[in-house]
Design an enzyme around this catalytic site. Sequence first.
Site, PDB file in Angstrom:
ATOM      1  N   HIS A   1      85.396  68.222  42.179  1.00 15.77           N
ATOM      2  CA  HIS A   1      84.545  67.899  43.327  1.00 15.77           C
ATOM      3  C   HIS A   1      85.319  68.214  44.605  1.00 15.77           C
ATOM      4  O   HIS A   1      86.543  68.023  44.658  1.00 15.77           O
ATOM      5  CB  HIS A   1      84.183  66.420  43.318  1.00 15.77           C
ATOM      6  CG  HIS A   1      83.350  65.986  42.164  1.00 15.77           C
ATOM      7  ND1 HIS A   1      82.752  64.748  42.114  1.00 15.77           N
ATOM      8  CD2 HIS A   1      83.017  66.597  41.003  1.00 15.77           C
ATOM      9  CE1 HIS A   1      82.088  64.622  40.988  1.00 15.77           C
ATOM     10  NE2 HIS A   1      82.234  65.736  40.290  1.00 15.77           N
TER      11      HIS A   1
ATOM     12  N   GLU B   1      85.521  66.661  47.462  1.00 17.52           N
ATOM     13  CA  GLU B   1      86.167  65.508  48.086  1.00 17.52           C
ATOM     14  C   GLU B   1      87.483  65.180  47.376  1.00 17.52           C
ATOM     15  O   GLU B   1      88.476  64.830  48.018  1.00 17.52           O
ATOM     16  CB  GLU B   1      85.239  64.279  48.032  1.00 17.52           C
ATOM     17  CG  GLU B   1      83.885  64.503  48.643  1.00 17.52           C
ATOM     18  CD  GLU B   1      82.854  65.053  47.647  1.00 17.52           C
ATOM     19  OE1 GLU B   1      81.671  65.089  48.014  1.00 17.52           O
ATOM     20  OE2 GLU B   1      83.220  65.438  46.507  1.00 17.52           O
TER      21      GLU B   1
ATOM     22  N   CYS C   1      85.618  60.266  43.578  1.00 20.59           N
ATOM     23  CA  CYS C   1      86.083  60.800  44.858  1.00 20.59           C
ATOM     24  C   CYS C   1      86.374  59.691  45.863  1.00 20.59           C
ATOM     25  O   CYS C   1      87.308  59.804  46.661  1.00 20.59           O
ATOM     26  CB  CYS C   1      85.062  61.791  45.403  1.00 20.59           C
ATOM     27  SG  CYS C   1      84.915  63.261  44.364  1.00 20.59           S
TER      28      CYS C   1
ATOM     29  N   CYS D   1      81.200  60.295  45.186  1.00 23.52           N
ATOM     30  CA  CYS D   1      80.987  59.594  43.921  1.00 23.52           C
ATOM     31  C   CYS D   1      82.130  58.589  43.760  1.00 23.52           C
ATOM     32  O   CYS D   1      83.102  58.623  44.526  1.00 23.52           O
ATOM     33  CB  CYS D   1      80.946  60.590  42.766  1.00 23.52           C
ATOM     34  SG  CYS D   1      82.556  61.282  42.329  1.00 23.52           S
TER      35      CYS D   1
END
Length: 168
Positions: free
Chosen positions: A60, A62, A93, A90
């Site tokens: 991801h 992030e 993250c 999420c």
Amino acid sequence: MTNDPLTDAELRHVARAVDLAGEALAAGDEPFGSVLVDPGGQVLREARNLVRTTGDPTRHPEFELARWAAAHLDSGERAACVVYTSGEHCPMCSAAHGWAGLGRIVYAHSSAELTRWLDELGAAPGPVRPLDIRAVAPGVDVRGPVPAFTDRLRAMHRELRTRGADRT
């Protein structure tokens, strides 16, 4: 959490994160993008989702920025940075952000919005429960969503799902 309007510069950083989400979508990945910005407004790093293209579910944007910041910035520098991102972090993250000691988060669409959009599309739920960033990293200053980007992001997620893909 502050309710002051975003500045033009902040909106440009959110727009860049949304553009990166579009790049991820064009590459066949989920539409998420993020930008790490120092206190002077300089972009330090950008990332887009690489989950589908690498097969690694932790890629991801992030998380990538948190990992980069931990390796390249001292704790004071990290705390002064802002992460602008297309979607609310999420839990994975959010935890990475908190552990890295990064500063404020500004996100374009919330996890609640994304959950609603995916439900409307009949998409399978993800493997991790969506949680508000503050439920995972309670000390982080958070701003979002930014309604100016809602329609564009919703369309991106719809496009990905109408290609026959499920959320990874």
